[in-house]
Scaffold this motif. Structure first.
Motif, PDB file in Angstrom:
ATOM      1  N   ILE A 142     -10.620 -11.731  25.461  1.00  0.00           N
ATOM      2  CA  ILE A 142      -9.893 -10.461  25.395  1.00  0.00           C
ATOM      3  C   ILE A 142     -10.182  -9.620  26.626  1.00  0.00           C
ATOM      4  CG2 ILE A 142      -9.643  -8.290  24.149  1.00  0.00           C
ATOM      5  CD1 ILE A 142     -10.054  -9.754  21.576  1.00  0.00           C
ATOM      6  N   SER A 143     -11.468  -9.513  27.000  1.00  0.00           N
ATOM      7  CA  SER A 143     -11.816  -8.675  28.151  1.00  0.00           C
ATOM      8  C   SER A 143     -11.403  -9.334  29.460  1.00  0.00           C
ATOM      9  CB  SER A 143     -13.322  -8.383  28.154  1.00  0.00           C
ATOM     10  OG  SER A 143     -14.058  -9.591  28.200  1.00  0.00           O
ATOM     11  N   ALA A 144     -11.641 -10.647  29.594  1.00  0.00           N
ATOM     12  CA  ALA A 144     -11.358 -11.321  30.858  1.00  0.00           C
ATOM     13  C   ALA A 144      -9.869 -11.353  31.165  1.00  0.00           C
ATOM     14  CB  ALA A 144     -11.921 -12.746  30.824  1.00  0.00           C
ATOM     15  N   ILE A 145      -9.068 -11.688  30.157  1.00  0.00           N
ATOM     16  CA  ILE A 145      -7.624 -11.803  30.376  1.00  0.00           C
ATOM     17  C   ILE A 145      -6.930 -10.469  30.169  1.00  0.00           C
ATOM     18  CG2 ILE A 145      -5.510 -12.944  29.594  1.00  0.00           C
ATOM     19  CD1 ILE A 145      -7.162 -15.364  28.847  1.00  0.00           C
ATOM     20  N   GLY A 146      -7.236  -9.801  29.046  1.00  0.00           N
ATOM     21  CA  GLY A 146      -6.510  -8.578  28.708  1.00  0.00           C
ATOM     22  C   GLY A 146      -6.816  -7.409  29.613  1.00  0.00           C
ATOM     23  N   LYS A 147      -8.087  -7.301  30.060  1.00  0.00           N
ATOM     24  CA  LYS A 147      -8.474  -6.129  30.845  1.00  0.00           C
ATOM     25  C   LYS A 147      -8.220  -6.296  32.333  1.00  0.00           C
ATOM     26  CE  LYS A 147     -12.089  -4.244  27.833  1.00  0.00           C
ATOM     27  NZ  LYS A 147     -13.537  -3.916  27.718  1.00  0.00           N
ATOM     28  N   PHE A 148      -8.287  -7.525  32.834  1.00  0.00           N
ATOM     29  CA  PHE A 148      -8.260  -7.711  34.287  1.00  0.00           C
ATOM     30  C   PHE A 148      -7.043  -8.506  34.777  1.00  0.00           C
ATOM     31  CE2 PHE A 148     -12.771  -7.471  32.993  1.00  0.00           C
ATOM     32  CZ  PHE A 148     -13.082  -6.257  33.589  1.00  0.00           C
ATOM     33  N   MET A 149      -6.846  -9.701  34.211  1.00  0.00           N
ATOM     34  CA  MET A 149      -5.806 -10.573  34.738  1.00  0.00           C
ATOM     35  C   MET A 149      -4.408 -10.045  34.450  1.00  0.00           C
ATOM     36  SD  MET A 149      -7.514 -14.254  33.786  1.00  0.00           S
ATOM     37  CE  MET A 149      -6.133 -15.193  34.437  1.00  0.00           C
ATOM     38  N   THR A 150      -4.170  -9.621  33.208  1.00  0.00           N
ATOM     39  CA  THR A 150      -2.820  -9.192  32.843  1.00  0.00           C
ATOM     40  C   THR A 150      -2.377  -7.931  33.573  1.00  0.00           C
ATOM     41  OG1 THR A 150      -3.232 -10.142  30.670  1.00  0.00           O
ATOM     42  CG2 THR A 150      -1.263  -8.796  30.915  1.00  0.00           C
ATOM     43  N   PRO A 151      -3.214  -6.883  33.692  1.00  0.00           N
ATOM     44  CA  PRO A 151      -2.761  -5.712  34.463  1.00  0.00           C
ATOM     45  C   PRO A 151      -2.358  -6.068  35.895  1.00  0.00           C
ATOM     46  CG  PRO A 151      -4.677  -5.133  33.159  1.00  0.00           C
ATOM     47  CD  PRO A 151      -4.507  -6.621  33.020  1.00  0.00           C
ATOM     48  N   ALA A 152      -3.134  -6.968  36.530  1.00  0.00           N
ATOM     49  CA  ALA A 152      -2.768  -7.387  37.891  1.00  0.00           C
ATOM     50  C   ALA A 152      -1.441  -8.131  37.880  1.00  0.00           C
ATOM     51  CB  ALA A 152      -3.871  -8.273  38.464  1.00  0.00           C
ATOM     52  N   LEU A 153      -1.269  -9.004  36.899  1.00  0.00           N
ATOM     53  CA  LEU A 153      -0.024  -9.760  36.763  1.00  0.00           C
ATOM     54  C   LEU A 153       1.159  -8.820  36.531  1.00  0.00           C
ATOM     55  CD1 LEU A 153       1.296 -12.591  36.429  1.00  0.00           C
ATOM     56  CD2 LEU A 153       0.774 -12.424  34.000  1.00  0.00           C
ATOM     57  N   LEU A 154       0.969  -7.853  35.643  1.00  0.00           N
ATOM     58  CA  LEU A 154       2.050  -6.900  35.352  1.00  0.00           C
ATOM     59  C   LEU A 154       2.415  -6.078  36.584  1.00  0.00           C
ATOM     60  CD1 LEU A 154       1.258  -5.524  31.770  1.00  0.00           C
ATOM     61  CD2 LEU A 154       3.296  -6.757  32.510  1.00  0.00           C
ATOM     62  N   PHE A 155       1.424  -5.686  37.353  1.00  0.00           N
ATOM     63  CA  PHE A 155       1.689  -4.910  38.559  1.00  0.00           C
ATOM     64  C   PHE A 155       2.601  -5.682  39.513  1.00  0.00           C
ATOM     65  CE2 PHE A 155       0.607  -4.064  43.008  1.00  0.00           C
ATOM     66  CZ  PHE A 155       0.908  -2.710  43.089  1.00  0.00           C
TER      67      PHE A 155
END
Length: 278
Positions: free
Chosen positions: A142-155
């Motif tokens: 949850i923290s590794a993907i939800g907090k870091f990877m996805t926001p960068a991907l969404l940006f």
């Protein structure tokens, strides 16, 4: 206690889990072929690429794992089905597709190496080893993907989406092939190619285990949390698909020699942002 922030992060994780290679590859090509009927085709795509996976995700999360859906089947049928499913989602189909897409669209444009069998094999090994590392540490997913990877991907995806809407490359052509008369239903068929209905059978268990690691095991709580997080994920997916269909519909300048939607996407971004953007 599962806070609103936790809910948002979980929703981001589910979005990232669903956003695989097929989710990027198929919509641009379908949008290109559907032409002026791109929006109708995108709605059909959302039915099988968003709505059905969402229903499956909740069903599996409540049961704790997908295998519990087959308890009433003969054991040999159940075992055969799940072996086939996990092989498709893993080593025989989904992971090769994801790995190749990352190599072709993400790694090669960096210009670090020339395209070759050796560089492809080395990239595949490193890419899948890192992926396995995240999968083995499910408590941190949850923290590794939800907090870091996805926001960068969404940006990055939002940056592409805004540019596509503001400065489309080409006028939209008339639909071709099956999209001439059956744009919506063709979109329904295209949505199946993402394999997200199959993926949701595995992802539902991942969500259940992630919640269990936070002490949340009550079926009622799991339903509520998974539904809210799932709505965040499917809302983002639906918006992404509509944008990618429009990208494909306005891509005639770069699509005439393309053999798949990944090439359309990459060429479109290259025109908008140059090699650095790609």
């Amino acid at each position: 206690m599962f806070s609103t922030k936790d809910m948002l992060v979980l929703g981001m994780m589910v979005f990232a889990l669903f956003l695989g290679a097929g989710n990027i590859i198929f919509p641009p090509m379908a949008g290109y072929h559907s032409g002026t009927d791109w929006f109708s085709a995108s709605l059909g795509f959302i039915v099988t690429g968003v709505v059905l996976p969402f229903i499956t995700l909740i069903t599996v999360a409540v049961n704790g794992r997908g295998e519990r859906l087959s308890v009433d089947l003969p054991r040999w049928v159940s075992v055969t089905f799940w072996v086939a499913l996990y092989l498709i989602l893993g080593s025989t189909f989904a992971m090769p597709r994801v790995t190749n897409t990352a190599y072709e669209l993400g790694f090669l444009p960096l210009g670090l190496v020339e395209k070759s069998t050796a560089s492809h094999l080395i990239f595949a090994f490193v890419f899948n080893f890192v992926s396995m590392f995240f999968m083995l540490k499910q408590g941190t997913m949850i923290s590794a993907i939800g907090k870091f990877m996805t926001p960068a991907l969404l940006f990055l995806l939002v940056a592409v989406g805004i540019a596509v809407v503001r400065t489309p490359l080409s006028p939209i052509n008339e639909p071709i092939n099956q999209y001439v008369d059956f744009a919506f239903f063709s979109g329904i068929v295209d949505g199946y190619q993402t394999m997200d209905v199959l993926s949701a059978m595995a992802f539902g268990g991942i969500v259940a285990r992630a919640l269990a690691s936070r002490g949340i095991t009550s079926p009622q709580e799991v339903v509520v949390i998974t539904t809210k997080a799932g709505l965040i994920a499917v809302g983002l997916l639906a918006a992404l698909y509509i944008c990618l269909f429009y990208l494909g519909a306005t891509s005639d300048m770069v699509s005439q020699t393309a053999t798949n939607g990944g090439q359309i996407f990459s060429r479109y971004v290259d025109v908008l942002y140059g090699a650095l953007g790609t």
